[in-house]
Design a protein around this motif. Structure first.
Motif, short mmCIF file in Angstrom:
data_model
loop_
_atom_site.label_atom_id
_atom_site.label_comp_id
_atom_site.label_asym_id
_atom_site.label_seq_id
_atom_site.Cartn_x
_atom_site.Cartn_y
_atom_site.Cartn_z
N GLU A 74 -18.55 -1.84 4.56
CA GLU A 74 -17.26 -1.30 5.00
C GLU A 74 -16.62 -2.31 5.95
O GLU A 74 -17.29 -2.92 6.77
CB GLU A 74 -17.47 0.02 5.76
CG GLU A 74 -17.85 1.17 4.88
CD GLU A 74 -16.72 1.58 3.96
OE1 GLU A 74 -15.56 1.61 4.40
OE2 GLU A 74 -17.00 1.87 2.79
N TYR B 138 -5.18 -0.45 9.90
CA TYR B 138 -4.85 -0.81 8.51
C TYR B 138 -6.06 -1.16 7.66
O TYR B 138 -5.91 -1.49 6.49
CB TYR B 138 -3.86 -1.98 8.52
CG TYR B 138 -2.60 -1.68 9.28
CD1 TYR B 138 -1.56 -0.97 8.70
CD2 TYR B 138 -2.45 -2.06 10.61
CE1 TYR B 138 -0.40 -0.67 9.39
CE2 TYR B 138 -1.30 -1.77 11.32
CZ TYR B 138 -0.28 -1.07 10.72
OH TYR B 138 0.86 -0.78 11.42
N GLY C 51 -8.26 0.62 6.30
CA GLY C 51 -8.44 1.52 5.16
C GLY C 51 -7.66 1.08 3.92
O GLY C 51 -7.93 1.55 2.82
N LEU C 52 -6.71 0.17 4.09
CA LEU C 52 -5.91 -0.32 2.97
C LEU C 52 -6.56 -1.51 2.26
O LEU C 52 -6.14 -1.89 1.18
CB LEU C 52 -4.51 -0.72 3.46
CG LEU C 52 -3.70 0.38 4.12
CD1 LEU C 52 -2.40 -0.18 4.69
CD2 LEU C 52 -3.40 1.49 3.13
N GLY D 183 -8.59 -3.70 -0.04
CA GLY D 183 -9.10 -3.45 -1.38
C GLY D 183 -8.08 -2.78 -2.29
O GLY D 183 -8.30 -2.69 -3.49
N GLN D 184 -6.96 -2.34 -1.74
CA GLN D 184 -5.93 -1.69 -2.54
C GLN D 184 -4.89 -2.70 -3.00
O GLN D 184 -4.62 -3.69 -2.32
CB GLN D 184 -5.25 -0.58 -1.74
CG GLN D 184 -6.18 0.55 -1.36
CD GLN D 184 -5.46 1.65 -0.63
OE1 GLN D 184 -4.25 1.79 -0.71
NE2 GLN D 184 -6.21 2.45 0.11
N SER D 185 -4.30 -2.46 -4.14
CA SER D 185 -3.25 -3.33 -4.68
C SER D 185 -1.89 -2.69 -4.53
O SER D 185 -1.75 -1.47 -4.64
CB SER D 185 -3.50 -3.61 -6.16
OG SER D 185 -4.68 -4.33 -6.33
N VAL E 16 0.13 -2.08 -2.06
CA VAL E 16 0.34 -1.07 -1.01
C VAL E 16 1.63 -1.35 -0.26
O VAL E 16 2.05 -2.49 -0.10
CB VAL E 16 -0.85 -1.03 -0.02
CG1 VAL E 16 -2.09 -0.56 -0.70
CG2 VAL E 16 -1.06 -2.35 0.64
N THR E 17 2.28 -0.30 0.18
CA THR E 17 3.44 -0.41 1.06
C THR E 17 2.95 -0.10 2.47
O THR E 17 2.37 0.96 2.70
CB THR E 17 4.53 0.59 0.65
OG1 THR E 17 4.91 0.32 -0.70
CG2 THR E 17 5.74 0.48 1.56
N HIS F 247 -3.48 -11.25 1.09
CA HIS F 247 -3.57 -10.69 -0.26
C HIS F 247 -4.17 -11.74 -1.18
O HIS F 247 -3.95 -12.93 -0.99
CB HIS F 247 -2.18 -10.31 -0.78
CG HIS F 247 -1.46 -9.35 0.10
ND1 HIS F 247 -1.53 -7.99 -0.07
CD2 HIS F 247 -0.67 -9.53 1.19
CE1 HIS F 247 -0.79 -7.39 0.85
NE2 HIS F 247 -0.26 -8.31 1.62
N LYS G 99 -3.91 -7.74 -4.31
CA LYS G 99 -4.82 -6.84 -3.61
C LYS G 99 -4.97 -7.29 -2.16
O LYS G 99 -5.15 -8.48 -1.90
CB LYS G 99 -6.18 -6.82 -4.31
CG LYS G 99 -7.20 -5.90 -3.65
CD LYS G 99 -8.45 -5.75 -4.46
CE LYS G 99 -9.21 -7.03 -4.55
NZ LYS G 99 -10.54 -6.90 -5.14
#
Length: 93
Positions: free
Chosen positions: A26, A40, A42-43, A45-47, A49-50, A81, A86
């Protein structure tokens, strides 16, 4: 009897391939979170994202490998990114 020996040596190697990979660790906030990067994480690994950032917050967003200045600003958020978009890293500096 010689053909059995090589096959017997392959069995442990084949069995080792069945072990699942451990989950990635984590993300942890930086030791000194002067810019609020921990909010931030928690974001990561996400693609696509806003991200909403307060108007008075200094930040920069860049892709891995892009040239960025080397000046250090402990209050600036950095959003890194990968080439696919991502989010791979959030840090201060």
């Amino acid at each position: 009897m010689k053909p059995i020996l090589p096959v017997a040596m392959l069995i442990p190697l084949l069995a080792a391939g069945c072990v699942p990979e451990p989950a990635p660790p984590e993300p942890t906030p930086p030791a000194e979170d002067s810019c609020g990067a921990g909010r931030y994480l928690g974001l990561v690994g996400q693609s696509g994202v806003t991200i909403s950032i307060p108007a008075d917050q200094a930040y920069r967003s860049y892709k891995t490998g892009d040239p960025v200045t080397m000046d250090y600003n402990p209050n600036r958020l950095n959003f890194e990114h990968d080439k696919t978009g991502k989010l791979v890293r959030v840090s201060c500096g």
